[in-house]
Design an enzyme around this catalytic site. Sequence first.
Site, PDB file in Angstrom:
ATOM      1  N   ASN A   1       0.844  -1.191   0.000  1.00 14.75           N
ATOM      2  CA  ASN A   1       0.000   0.000   0.000  1.00 14.75           C
ATOM      3  C   ASN A   1       0.881   1.243   0.000  1.00 14.75           C
ATOM      4  O   ASN A   1       1.969   1.260   0.571  1.00 14.75           O
ATOM      5  CB  ASN A   1      -0.995  -0.008   1.163  1.00 14.75           C
ATOM      6  CG  ASN A   1      -0.363  -0.108   2.533  1.00 14.75           C
ATOM      7  OD1 ASN A   1       0.618  -0.818   2.738  1.00 14.75           O
ATOM      8  ND2 ASN A   1      -0.936   0.590   3.506  1.00 14.75           N
ATOM      9  N   ILE A   2       0.387   2.270  -0.681  1.00 10.81           N
ATOM     10  CA  ILE A   2       1.107   3.530  -0.821  1.00 10.81           C
ATOM     11  C   ILE A   2       0.108   4.644  -0.522  1.00 10.81           C
ATOM     12  O   ILE A   2      -0.820   4.862  -1.288  1.00 10.81           O
ATOM     13  CB  ILE A   2       1.694   3.689  -2.238  1.00 10.81           C
ATOM     14  CG1 ILE A   2       2.582   2.494  -2.584  1.00 10.81           C
ATOM     15  CG2 ILE A   2       2.449   5.014  -2.356  1.00 10.81           C
ATOM     16  CD1 ILE A   2       2.922   2.379  -4.058  1.00 10.81           C
ATOM     17  N   GLU A   3       0.293   5.318   0.607  1.00  6.03           N
ATOM     18  CA  GLU A   3      -0.656   6.337   1.037  1.00  6.03           C
ATOM     19  C   GLU A   3      -0.261   7.728   0.552  1.00  6.03           C
ATOM     20  O   GLU A   3       0.898   7.988   0.231  1.00  6.03           O
ATOM     21  CB  GLU A   3      -0.758   6.345   2.564  1.00  6.03           C
ATOM     22  CG  GLU A   3      -1.333   5.068   3.125  1.00  6.03           C
ATOM     23  CD  GLU A   3      -1.452   5.060   4.634  1.00  6.03           C
ATOM     24  OE1 GLU A   3      -2.103   4.143   5.141  1.00  6.03           O
ATOM     25  OE2 GLU A   3      -0.895   5.965   5.308  1.00  6.03           O
ATOM     26  N   SER A   4      -1.265   8.604   0.533  1.00 10.10           N
ATOM     27  CA  SER A   4      -1.075  10.013   0.209  1.00 10.10           C
ATOM     28  C   SER A   4      -1.709  10.847   1.310  1.00 10.10           C
ATOM     29  O   SER A   4      -2.744  10.465   1.857  1.00 10.10           O
ATOM     30  CB  SER A   4      -1.745  10.338  -1.126  1.00 10.10           C
ATOM     31  OG  SER A   4      -1.798  11.736  -1.324  1.00 10.10           O
ATOM     32  N   CYS A   5      -1.129  11.993   1.592  1.00 11.03           N
ATOM     33  CA  CYS A   5      -1.686  12.856   2.636  1.00 11.03           C
ATOM     34  C   CYS A   5      -3.075  13.362   2.269  1.00 11.03           C
ATOM     35  O   CYS A   5      -3.840  13.741   3.149  1.00 11.03           O
ATOM     36  CB  CYS A   5      -0.742  14.013   2.945  1.00 11.03           C
ATOM     37  SG  CYS A   5      -0.481  15.150   1.584  1.00 11.03           S
TER      38      CYS A   5
ATOM     39  N   GLU B   1      -3.031  -4.721  -3.069  1.00  4.96           N
ATOM     40  CA  GLU B   1      -3.555  -5.647  -4.070  1.00  4.96           C
ATOM     41  C   GLU B   1      -3.594  -5.008  -5.454  1.00  4.96           C
ATOM     42  O   GLU B   1      -3.221  -5.638  -6.446  1.00  4.96           O
ATOM     43  CB  GLU B   1      -4.976  -6.101  -3.678  1.00  4.96           C
ATOM     44  CG  GLU B   1      -5.038  -6.811  -2.343  1.00  4.96           C
ATOM     45  CD  GLU B   1      -5.235  -5.897  -1.135  1.00  4.96           C
ATOM     46  OE1 GLU B   1      -5.683  -6.397  -0.098  1.00  4.96           O
ATOM     47  OE2 GLU B   1      -4.938  -4.678  -1.220  1.00  4.96           O
TER      48      GLU B   1
ATOM     49  N   CYS C   1     -10.009  -4.570   0.027  1.00  2.39           N
ATOM     50  CA  CYS C   1     -11.151  -3.654   0.089  1.00  2.39           C
ATOM     51  C   CYS C   1     -12.064  -3.896  -1.113  1.00  2.39           C
ATOM     52  O   CYS C   1     -11.727  -4.636  -2.043  1.00  2.39           O
ATOM     53  CB  CYS C   1     -10.664  -2.205   0.125  1.00  2.39           C
ATOM     54  SG  CYS C   1     -10.073  -1.583  -1.475  1.00  2.39           S
TER      55      CYS C   1
END
Length: 135
Positions: A42-46, A55, A90
């Site tokens: 997973n790669i999150e963004s602010c 996935e 998800c």
Amino acid sequence: MDPRELILSAIAAREYSYCPYSGFAVGAALLGESGKIYGGCNIESCSYSPTNCAERTALYKAVSEGERRFLALAVVGGKQRGALQETAPCGVCRQMLYEFCPPGMPVFLAVSETDYTKTTLGELLPRGFAPDMLD
């Protein structure tokens, strides 16, 4: 199929997770029909919306390299410094997987290489919307 190699690949992919906001690191490993395993994290963004799940990262890597058929998926997740906990894809990931994967494809939700729940994509997304419905 022995899922251990796939689960270990998901655990390795999780190490690259970028999750400074949720602190929940996820790794996925998708087995292509070619035999190649595609890992993703997973790669999150602010700003949250552009965040990408493990996935889909694995799926997009595979598709961008020409793979179109898949045999199995393993998913691991948990707090960054905590123990792994059973983590399922998800809804958005389930739909994207349904685009390329058969409903009977095994999905391993793992907390270790030997402790996992085996399900299928169809069980995770019953009555999914498939590409052939547009024909």
